[in-house]
Design a protein around this motif. Structure first.
Motif, PDB file in Angstrom:
ATOM      1  N   HIS A 168       0.913  -1.267   0.073  1.00 37.01           N
ATOM      2  CA  HIS A 168       0.099   0.084  -0.105  1.00 37.01           C
ATOM      3  C   HIS A 168       0.961   1.348  -0.115  1.00 37.01           C
ATOM      4  CE1 HIS A 168      -3.105  -2.832   0.615  1.00 37.01           C
ATOM      5  NE2 HIS A 168      -2.886  -3.168   2.164  1.00 37.01           N
ATOM      6  N   CYS A 169       2.115   1.219   0.557  1.00 34.47           N
ATOM      7  CA  CYS A 169       2.835   2.374   0.573  1.00 34.47           C
ATOM      8  C   CYS A 169       4.225   2.029  -0.125  1.00 34.47           C
ATOM      9  CB  CYS A 169       3.124   2.930   1.884  1.00 34.47           C
ATOM     10  SG  CYS A 169       3.402   1.562   3.297  1.00 34.47           S
ATOM     11  N   PRO A 170       4.469   1.767  -1.282  1.00 32.95           N
ATOM     12  CA  PRO A 170       5.768   1.193  -1.875  1.00 32.95           C
ATOM     13  C   PRO A 170       7.006   2.184  -1.530  1.00 32.95           C
ATOM     14  CG  PRO A 170       4.512   1.631  -3.414  1.00 32.95           C
ATOM     15  CD  PRO A 170       3.655   1.769  -2.148  1.00 32.95           C
ATOM     16  N   THR A 171       6.599   3.565  -1.577  1.00 35.62           N
ATOM     17  CA  THR A 171       7.748   4.555  -1.510  1.00 35.62           C
ATOM     18  C   THR A 171       8.126   4.800   0.042  1.00 35.62           C
ATOM     19  OG1 THR A 171       6.960   5.774  -3.368  1.00 35.62           O
ATOM     20  CG2 THR A 171       8.320   6.907  -1.917  1.00 35.62           C
ATOM     21  N   LEU A 172       7.276   4.801   0.735  1.00 34.24           N
ATOM     22  CA  LEU A 172       7.503   4.666   2.179  1.00 34.24           C
ATOM     23  C   LEU A 172       8.361   3.309   2.627  1.00 34.24           C
ATOM     24  CD1 LEU A 172       4.174   5.805   4.222  1.00 34.24           C
ATOM     25  CD2 LEU A 172       6.451   6.776   4.409  1.00 34.24           C
TER      26      LEU A 172
END
Length: 220
Positions: free
Chosen positions: A123-127
């Motif tokens: 859900h939050c690949p960059t994070l």
């Protein structure tokens, strides 16, 4: 200020202080029920807030909010029934990160936040690919001799007032950010912490997705 806040890599970095409140169901990893983040940059000799975010998160059915969770955070199952799902809340936060901008996530005991983010990486690949700075080892290095390095102890040491809603995500982010700024100020006077690389060497935590993949001894 000293060398650290004159380092080009330090000046290019946005520090995102982040905190989760979670429920901890038996047999499963911690599940987020609230997230808050505060983005800070050091510019022209002062800290500047560049963004903030806060959201409740609806936990999955296997991880209900328990009376113990409510006693600690004040959050009730009823409050979270209509909250965004983890995919919605963390996806929205992830989209606020700008491609090409150097970030470091900051947390008190970063392993907890790092674990939650890693388990929600879809859900939050960059994070999930953003490394951490942990205030605990940094405080241990800069302020030796405290009885412990819990957040409440650091707040007392620095004379930072405890928020009334301690253990809510944004209140904890706010005071963790205040601790970070005091630690950076102390680091700036430390000859051994003259740049961001030295800071990361002491208090950095590599995101699991950034760690090299280990292959087996033999390829079959």
């Amino acid at each position: 200020m000293g060398g650290l806040t004159e380092d080009p890599d330090f000046l290019a970095t946005t520090f995102v202080v982040i905190d989760f409140e979670t429920t901890t169901p038996a047999g499963y990893p911690a599940q987020p029920i609230e997230v808050a983040a505060l983005a800070l940059r050091y510019e022209a000799g002062a800290w500047k807030e560049t963004g903030r975010s806060q959201s409740l998160i609806r936990p999955p059915t296997f991880a209900p909010v328990t009376p113990a969770d409510t006693a600690q955070t004040g959050l009730t199952p009823e409050q979270l029934q209509q909250a965004p799902s983890p995919a919605e809340a963390l996806g929205a936060l992830d989209r606020r990160l700008t491609a090409g901008t150097p970030y470091l996530l900051v947390a008190q005991h970063a392993a907890t936040e790092a674990g939650v983010i890693h388990n929600q990486a879809e859900h939050c690949p960059t994070l999930a690919r953003t490394d951490f700075l942990d205030t605990i080892p940094l405080a241990k290095h800069l302020i030796p001799g405290l009885p412990n390095y819990k957040l409440d102890t650091l707040l007392a040491h620095f004379g930072i007032q405890q928020p009334a809603d301690r253990h809510r995500a944004y209140a904890d982010v706010d005071v963790t950010a205040q601790v970070l700024l005091r630690l950076i100020s102390a680091a700036n006077e430390n000859a051994g912490l003259g740049d961001l690389a030295a800071l990361v060497k002491i208090a950095g935590r590599t995101a699991k997705l950034n760690m090299p993949t280990q292959t087996g001894l033999f390829d079959i």
